[in-house]
Design a protein around this motif. Structure first.
Motif, PDB file in Angstrom:
ATOM      1  N   UNK A 157      35.151  -4.587 -45.124  1.00 39.59           N
ATOM      2  CA  UNK A 157      36.554  -4.671 -45.314  1.00 39.59           C
ATOM      3  C   UNK A 157      37.153  -5.602 -44.190  1.00 39.59           C
ATOM      4  N   UNK A 158      36.469  -5.415 -42.933  1.00 39.29           N
ATOM      5  CA  UNK A 158      37.378  -5.912 -41.780  1.00 39.29           C
ATOM      6  C   UNK A 158      36.799  -7.639 -41.969  1.00 39.29           C
ATOM      7  N   UNK A 159      35.735  -8.054 -42.616  1.00 40.52           N
ATOM      8  CA  UNK A 159      35.470  -9.476 -42.771  1.00 40.52           C
ATOM      9  C   UNK A 159      36.316  -9.874 -43.716  1.00 40.52           C
ATOM     10  N   UNK A 160      36.660  -9.139 -44.976  1.00 38.21           N
ATOM     11  CA  UNK A 160      37.656  -9.629 -45.797  1.00 38.21           C
ATOM     12  C   UNK A 160      39.010  -9.477 -45.358  1.00 38.21           C
ATOM     13  N   UNK A 161      39.434  -8.986 -44.132  1.00 41.73           N
ATOM     14  CA  UNK A 161      40.751  -8.595 -43.847  1.00 41.73           C
ATOM     15  C   UNK A 161      41.601  -7.654 -44.552  1.00 41.73           C
ATOM     16  N   UNK A 162      40.634  -6.874 -45.089  1.00 39.77           N
ATOM     17  CA  UNK A 162      41.292  -5.589 -45.936  1.00 39.77           C
ATOM     18  C   UNK A 162      41.427  -4.429 -45.057  1.00 39.77           C
ATOM     19  N   UNK A 163      42.424  -3.320 -45.497  1.00 38.47           N
ATOM     20  CA  UNK A 163      42.599  -2.143 -44.638  1.00 38.47           C
ATOM     21  C   UNK A 163      41.362  -1.320 -45.031  1.00 38.47           C
ATOM     22  N   UNK A 164      40.744  -0.817 -43.658  1.00 34.49           N
ATOM     23  CA  UNK A 164      39.496   0.225 -43.886  1.00 34.49           C
ATOM     24  C   UNK A 164      40.012   1.330 -44.716  1.00 34.49           C
ATOM     25  N   UNK A 165      41.041   2.037 -44.086  1.00 30.14           N
ATOM     26  CA  UNK A 165      41.367   3.310 -44.780  1.00 30.14           C
ATOM     27  C   UNK A 165      40.745   4.287 -44.267  1.00 30.14           C
ATOM     28  N   UNK A 166      40.489   5.654 -44.825  1.00 33.92           N
ATOM     29  CA  UNK A 166      39.962   6.963 -44.330  1.00 33.92           C
ATOM     30  C   UNK A 166      38.457   6.262 -43.976  1.00 33.92           C
ATOM     31  N   UNK A 167      38.064   7.155 -43.121  1.00 33.11           N
ATOM     32  CA  UNK A 167      36.730   6.937 -42.352  1.00 33.11           C
ATOM     33  C   UNK A 167      35.638   7.974 -42.486  1.00 33.11           C
ATOM     34  N   UNK A 168      35.851   8.828 -43.372  1.00 28.26           N
ATOM     35  CA  UNK A 168      34.583   9.854 -43.482  1.00 28.26           C
ATOM     36  C   UNK A 168      33.255   9.351 -43.511  1.00 28.26           C
TER      37      UNK A 168
END
Length: 339
Positions: free
Chosen positions: A178-189
């Motif tokens: 997600x970070x590499x694609x510039x996307x929001x990570x969102x919930x991280x369970x």
């Protein structure tokens, strides 16, 4: 050695899969393998690969332990509490990786390099595998303690995502993408916050005095393993965006004088330890190099400059694979002693 019927409770998980690999690598005398998992795995027709064959996964239930000699437990606490006493009642000896039984008085808690002699006394048919960070930290502490008598440990752990099992590993991989694609990570369970590009100074729930359950394990389990009820420990556990292998910074205080050179000689001769300590060449233990092997690497060995006059205290850095030595390999080593 005579062949044994070996069951793995939680055979489809990360630690269960590693147990299978360790059994093969160490030529453990498995005559029959009984891989056990949840109904979901059975319904999906899951198999595990062992000794060149695909072995069907069976449902984890009491009757599955009939005729089993040794159980390697890689399941959650609730499953361990429900099923391992049933296995023991049917004559099996259980080596459990959960923390369900670790601090119970009649269950030995074992790191073979430290207290293998405790294995012989297991009245309930259960032997507990310690917490992964406890194992990795105590393997190098033990030979120093034997020489100088450890009285206090100050520990900071840097624990890999896979310490939270396959969900933790999968989550870190997802977040990195997600970070590499510039996307929001969102919930991280299963983590409290995003782990990619971050550190999280909380593993487990908070307990007394502001310490987490993971941090208290180093103290409580260390006291039991080393038979040191008065051992003083202050620990801070941090989840880091590393795939595999835990790292620890440890400061140890001793009753008797212990020089850096003496400590290095002790560690170089200690079982389960590899000294990698050459600051001039920038050589020290790192997760990338210590993953997928069974030794605890030790380096950055130095005198504790903050110690009061007259107090012997050393600081060092260590790394070890928490899925192997911190879990699966330690359990298989215990099973080897049972033979």
């Amino acid at each position: 050695m005579s062949e044994k019927t070996v069951a793995i409770l939680g055979a489809t998980g990360v630690v269960g899969q590693q147990m299978l690999q360790c059994l093969e690598e160490r030529a453990f005398p498995v005559g029959r393998l009984v891989p056990l998992a949840s109904q979901r795995s059975v319904d999906a027709g899951r198999t595990v690969r062992f000794a060149g064959e695909d072995v069907p996964v069976r449902l984890a239930e009491p009757d599955a332990f009939e005729g089993v000699d040794i159980v390697l437990g890689a399941a959650d606490d609730a499953t361990a509490r429900e099923l391992l006493p049933e296995a023991a009642r049917r004559g099996a000896v259980c080596v459990d990786n959960s923390h369900a039984f670790r601090l119970e008085e009649d269950v030995p808690l074992v790191v073979p390099e430290i207290n293998a002699s405790d294995i012989a006394d297991h009245p309930r048919g259960i032997i507990a595998n310690p917490n992964c960070a406890t194992i990795i930290g105590l393997v190098p502490v033990w030979p120093l303690h034997q020489a100088a008598g450890v009285t206090r440990l100050i520990v900071s752990t840097y624990q890999a995502a896979s310490g939270a099992g396959k969900p933790g590993l999968d989550e870190l991989v997802r977040e990195i993408r997600c970070v590499a694609a510039g996307e929001e990570v969102g919930p991280s369970a299963p983590f409290q916050y995003q782990l990619a590009e971050n550190l999280i100074p909380q593993i487990g729930g908070f307990r007394e005095e502001g310490y987490t359950s993971e941090e208290l394990k180093m103290q409580n389990e260390g006291r039991k393993i080393m038979h040191l009820p008065g051992l003083r420990v202050s620990c801070t556990c941090v989840r880091v965006p590393v795939v595999r292998s835990h790292s620890e910074s440890i400061t140890a205080e001793f009753e008797r004088p212990l020089s850096v050179d003496e400590a290095r000689e002790l560690l170089e001769a200690a079982p389960g330890v590899r000294v990698v300590d050459d600051p001039a060449a920038s050589r020290y233990p790192m997760p990338l190099e210590t993953s997928d092997q069974d030794l605890v690497w030790v380096g950055r060995l130095r005198r504790d400059l903050s110690a009061p006059d007259g107090v012997s205290s050393l600081t060092f850095w260590c790394c070890g694979d928490q899925i192997r030595k911190g879990a699966a390999t330690n359990a298989v080593q215990i099973a080897e002693h049972l033979l």
